[in-house]
Design a protein around this motif. Structure first.
Motif, short mmCIF file in Angstrom:
data_model
loop_
_atom_site.label_atom_id
_atom_site.label_comp_id
_atom_site.label_asym_id
_atom_site.label_seq_id
_atom_site.Cartn_x
_atom_site.Cartn_y
_atom_site.Cartn_z
N VAL A 1 0.84 -1.20 0.00
CA VAL A 1 0.00 0.00 0.00
C VAL A 1 0.88 1.26 0.00
O VAL A 1 0.64 2.20 -0.76
N ALA A 2 1.91 1.25 0.85
CA ALA A 2 2.78 2.43 0.95
C ALA A 2 3.42 2.73 -0.41
O ALA A 2 3.48 3.89 -0.84
N LEU A 3 3.90 1.69 -1.08
CA LEU A 3 4.56 1.91 -2.38
C LEU A 3 3.56 2.38 -3.42
O LEU A 3 3.84 3.32 -4.18
N ALA A 4 2.40 1.73 -3.46
CA ALA A 4 1.39 2.12 -4.44
C ALA A 4 1.01 3.59 -4.23
O ALA A 4 0.91 4.37 -5.20
N ALA A 5 0.83 3.98 -2.96
CA ALA A 5 0.45 5.37 -2.67
C ALA A 5 1.59 6.32 -3.04
O ALA A 5 1.34 7.40 -3.59
N SER A 6 2.82 5.91 -2.79
CA SER A 6 3.95 6.80 -3.10
C SER A 6 4.09 6.99 -4.62
O SER A 6 4.46 8.07 -5.09
N VAL B 1 13.47 16.60 -7.57
CA VAL B 1 12.82 16.41 -6.28
C VAL B 1 13.72 15.62 -5.34
O VAL B 1 13.93 14.42 -5.51
N ASP B 2 14.27 16.36 -4.37
CA ASP B 2 15.09 15.73 -3.34
C ASP B 2 14.13 15.01 -2.40
O ASP B 2 13.07 15.54 -2.06
N ASN B 3 14.44 13.80 -2.02
CA ASN B 3 13.59 13.11 -1.04
C ASN B 3 14.47 12.38 -0.04
O ASN B 3 15.50 11.83 -0.39
N TYR B 4 14.01 12.45 1.21
CA TYR B 4 14.82 11.94 2.32
C TYR B 4 14.11 10.75 2.98
O TYR B 4 12.94 10.85 3.33
N TRP B 5 14.82 9.67 3.10
CA TRP B 5 14.27 8.51 3.81
C TRP B 5 15.37 7.55 4.19
O TRP B 5 16.55 7.91 4.11
N GLN B 6 15.00 6.35 4.62
CA GLN B 6 15.98 5.41 5.16
C GLN B 6 15.60 3.97 4.82
O GLN B 6 14.43 3.71 4.53
N THR B 7 16.57 3.08 4.91
CA THR B 7 16.29 1.66 4.74
C THR B 7 15.11 1.28 5.64
O THR B 7 14.22 0.53 5.25
N GLU B 8 15.13 1.83 6.84
CA GLU B 8 14.11 1.48 7.82
C GLU B 8 12.71 1.84 7.36
O GLU B 8 11.75 1.12 7.64
N GLY C 1 4.50 0.27 5.56
CA GLY C 1 5.70 0.14 4.72
C GLY C 1 7.00 0.26 5.48
O GLY C 1 8.04 -0.17 5.02
N CYS C 2 6.95 0.86 6.68
CA CYS C 2 8.18 1.02 7.45
C CYS C 2 8.51 -0.30 8.15
O CYS C 2 7.72 -1.23 8.15
N LEU C 3 9.71 -0.34 8.76
CA LEU C 3 10.13 -1.61 9.37
C LEU C 3 9.16 -2.06 10.45
O LEU C 3 8.65 -1.23 11.20
N GLN C 4 8.92 -3.37 10.50
CA GLN C 4 8.06 -3.94 11.54
C GLN C 4 8.84 -4.11 12.82
O GLN C 4 8.33 -3.93 13.90
N THR C 5 10.09 -4.53 12.63
CA THR C 5 10.97 -4.83 13.75
C THR C 5 12.36 -5.08 13.19
O THR C 5 12.57 -4.96 11.97
N VAL C 6 13.31 -5.39 14.06
CA VAL C 6 14.62 -5.86 13.61
C VAL C 6 14.53 -7.38 13.60
O VAL C 6 14.04 -7.98 14.57
N TRP C 7 14.94 -7.97 12.51
CA TRP C 7 14.80 -9.42 12.33
C TRP C 7 15.31 -10.18 13.55
O TRP C 7 16.48 -10.02 13.94
N GLY C 8 14.41 -10.95 14.14
CA GLY C 8 14.79 -11.82 15.26
C GLY C 8 15.15 -11.09 16.53
O GLY C 8 15.72 -11.69 17.45
N ASP C 9 14.89 -9.79 16.63
CA ASP C 9 15.35 -9.05 17.80
C ASP C 9 14.44 -7.86 18.10
O ASP C 9 14.82 -6.70 17.93
N ASP C 10 13.23 -8.17 18.60
CA ASP C 10 12.28 -7.11 18.94
C ASP C 10 12.88 -6.12 19.95
O ASP C 10 12.65 -4.92 19.87
N ALA C 11 13.65 -6.67 20.90
CA ALA C 11 14.20 -5.81 21.95
C ALA C 11 15.16 -4.79 21.33
O ALA C 11 15.20 -3.62 21.73
N ARG C 12 15.92 -5.23 20.34
CA ARG C 12 16.87 -4.32 19.70
C ARG C 12 16.13 -3.23 18.91
O ARG C 12 16.55 -2.08 18.86
N PHE C 13 15.01 -3.62 18.29
CA PHE C 13 14.19 -2.65 17.57
C PHE C 13 13.75 -1.54 18.53
O PHE C 13 13.91 -0.36 18.24
N VAL C 14 13.25 -1.94 19.69
CA VAL C 14 12.74 -0.96 20.64
C VAL C 14 13.88 -0.12 21.19
O VAL C 14 13.83 1.12 21.20
N SER C 15 14.97 -0.79 21.62
CA SER C 15 16.02 -0.03 22.30
C SER C 15 16.82 0.83 21.32
O SER C 15 17.31 1.90 21.68
#
Ligand code: PRX
Length: 632
Positions: A260-265, A384-391, A451-465
């Motif tokens: 959805v995020a990609l289609a909308a973008s 058009v400059d656009n700013y974003w991240q892998t995340e 479309g953004c990251l759900q979590t860090v693969w195999g490491d929810d705690a690392r995603f949060v911290s």
């Protein structure tokens, strides 16, 4: 007529209504029952109850309306190949690859690591994975065995898909020996390695493990592999990216939210229409390649160009010639590439008919004014400059061309994109800066949009911290970038707050480079910093303390050691991570508590004032670096 400000505002205040409407841009097997479940912040679940498939949306759904239209246009100026795959042909190739992966035991939820040059089979492999519900993890072909091994260990893939070689500047770069070394280093061993033989480099095949793609493709010529319908929240892929610590993080993306995020973008930002051609000059190993070579354009029913080669070979007009030939309407590149082209004969820009082009989008690193001006005048099209991240997977800041006719301000990637509740936070207090022109950390209040990251693969705690901080009652995601917002809501990005550097648009962790250099037996300690560079944006500079200085008595032995260290980095991480220089010092500038003063080193290298040094232990350390920089 809604203004952009209203459009953006609605995306936040009527979040579910807004995204519920965007969800109609993609096909669902089962419609979602809930737009966003944010009951467990910062984990956001988008389009709960929805069942879909990314490959279906990118390929199959276009078979009805545009089967014979170009889907994937492969152009290699390395091997002088050019091949156009229609949606029907792409569909057939993806099914052959999907059948092959299934035969190798890959099922829903299994990981497949893709280490490939920019060839169509890489696209087939990605789409084949999402077709069967497997999770792909593409590793940039420029990375070497060490980087590859750590990613294999973390992703634990059932199968690795690779090739004999890539090519750069007309010279073959063998992949298989790097892969073999990575598989030797990795504690995790995949069951199979599927290899595309381009006939460019010899391959030593490991019996039982290694399989060639060509005969398996042949066998599955007429195979039918239906899409595996998955929950919207099913992971589609992981993509590793660098952060502060040495260990790269596997950014995990979902399926429905991403589609959805990609289609909308494609509609609101890039203004790409079905039937048109999109040309992104990135590499499938980076997030731009995932979102805007493969999935975004295909979901929108566009043809997408996959280009293997340099921007200046056979000459600096090659990309412009592709715009003319394939009537490209939307182009996406990085400032570094434009800086390279700026050095070429300006007549090359005038040689081709570029009238199809609607806009050029640039991202990945700061866009400097002279470059923006040069390309804007040369093309006569909006830049058009656009700013974003892998995340995030798609733009955080941009001028959303489809819904906003606001002018561009040079040096700014624009305003907060719909769906993103962008904030600036005071670095020390963590409080929100609401005034204009204040410098703070660019942050996003949760939930992150689809479309953004759900979590860090195999490491929810690392995603949060790693990413999240709490302000009473709210959770805020940090981008780790400094920024300023002006009175009109335009942001200006001022560099990273952490140890990530950006070399020619490639995101690298200085800590990873330091770890690699430390493997040299005569290196006791090393600091790697990013230093401003006219062409590449930044380059890595290393300052090393040797264990035994008597072994490098003169300039010649220093040069030799520098060469040895660079080779180690090449072999371990890949030439992309190789520092521009390795200089030798007897000690590194540190605080009394032992923290290396990287920011002070960067400042000195860039000829700036290093700022407050009252906590520095021994000023002689920084003086050594000053002397080296002064002497060049
Ligand atoms: O520092 C910002 C810089 O690149 C980082 C993200 O890199 P990566 O994960 O490789 O994703 C690139 C996606 C385009 C950011 O944290 N960056 C990205 N775009 C810009 C930028 N810096 C300034 N201007 C930009 N347009």
């Amino acid at each position: 007529m809604t203004t952009y400000a209203e459009f953006h505002q609605r995306s936040l205040t009527d979040r579910d209504g807004f995204w519920g409407e965007q969800a109609k841009l993609v096909d669902w097997k089962v419609q979602p029952t809930q737009v966003c479940d944010y009951s467990n912040p910062p984990f956001a679940k988008w389009f709960v109850g929805g069942v879909t498939n990314l490959c279906h949306n990118a390929v199959d759904r276009h078979l009805v309306t545009r089967p014979d239209q170009a889907a994937l246009i492969f152009v290699s100026t390395e091997t002088n190949q050019e091949k156009v795959y229609s949606f029907r042909e792409l569909h057939a190739e993806v099914q052959r690859m999907a059948a092959t992966l299934k035969e190798l035991g890959v099922g829903k939820g299994d990981r497949v690591l893709i280490y490939m040059p920019m060839i169509p089979e890489a696209a087939f492999a990605m789409l084949a994975c999402t077709r069967i519900g497997a999770i792909h993890s593409v590793v940039f072909g420029g990375f070497a065995s060490g980087s590859l091994a750590s990613r294999i260990e973390d992703a634990a893939p059932k199968v690795v898909v690779s090739a004999d070689a890539g090519s750069r500047g007309g010279k073959a770069v063998a992949y298989k020996p790097l892969l073999d070394e990575a598989l030797r280093l990795s504690k995790f061993k995949p069951e199979s390695v599927l290899l595309v033989d381009r006939g460019m480099a010899p391959m030593e095949m490991v019996a039982g493990r290694d399989k060639l793609w060509a005969p398996l493709r042949e066998k599955n010529m007429n195979v039918v592999v239906p899409c595996e319908w998955v929950d919207a929240t099913h992971p589609s892929y992981t993509l590793y990216t660098s952060g502060t610590t040495g260990k790269p993080k596997g950014v995990q993306r979902d399926t429905g939210g991403y589609a959805v995020a990609l289609a909308a973008s494609m509609k609101h930002i890039y203004c790409g229409e079905a039937g048109e051609t999109y040309f992104s000059t990135s590499d499938i190993g980076w997030v731009v390649g995932h979102s805007y070579i493969i999935y975004g354009p295909l979901i929108a029913g566009m043809a997408t160009i996959m280009y293997e080669g340099l921007p200046i070979r056979p000459d600096g007009g090659i990309w412009w010639s592709l715009i003319e030939k394939y009537k490209v309407t939307v182009m996406f590149s990085a400032p570094t590439a434009i800086r390279v082209l700026k050095k070429q004969d300006p007549a090359l820009l005038k040689k081709y008919d570029l009238s199809s082009l609607k806009a050029l989008f640039l991202a990945g690193e700061p866009l400097d004014q002279p470059t923006a001006q040069w390309i804007s005048e040369g093309l006569g099209r909006p830049i058009v400059d656009n700013y974003w991240q892998t995340e995030t997977g798609w733009p955080i800041l941009a001028i959303s061309k489809g819904v906003d006719d606001a002018p561009t301000k040079f040096g700014s990637p624009g305003k907060a994109v719909y769906g993103y509740n962008v904030k600036l936070l005071d670095e020390s207090t963590g409080e929100e800066l609401t005034g204009a022109n204040q410098k703070g950390v660019v942050a996003i209040e949760g939930p992150l949009p689809p479309g953004c990251l759900q979590t860090v693969w195999g490491d929810d705690a690392r995603f949060v911290s790693t990413y999240w901080t709490t302000i009473p009652g709210r959770m805020i995601y940090s981008t780790f970038d400094w920024g300023i917002r002006d009175e009109d809501g335009y942001y200006f990005i001022l560099g990273r707050t952490d140890d990530v550097i950006n070399v020619a648009g490639h995101r690298l962790g200085t800590r990873e480079i330091e770890e690699s250099i430390s493997a040299h037996p005569n290196v006791a300690e090393v600091a790697v910093v990013g230093v401003a560079d006219q062409l590449k944006g930044q380059v890595a500079m290393a300052f090393a303390v040797v264990k035994d200085a008597s072994k490098i008595p003169d300039d010649a032995s220093k040069l030799a050691l520098e060469g040895e260290i660079m080779k180690i980095v090449d072999k371990d991480l890949g030439a992309v991570a190789r520092p521009a220089r390795v200089r030798f010092v007897t000690l590194l500038p540190k605080t009394r508590s032992g923290k290396c003063l990287r920011r002070a080193i960067t400042a000195v290298c860039e000829g700036r004032d290093p700022g407050d040094l009252t906590t520095m232990d021994d000023p002689a350390a920084l003086q050594q670096i000053k002397d080296l920089v002064a002497a060049k």
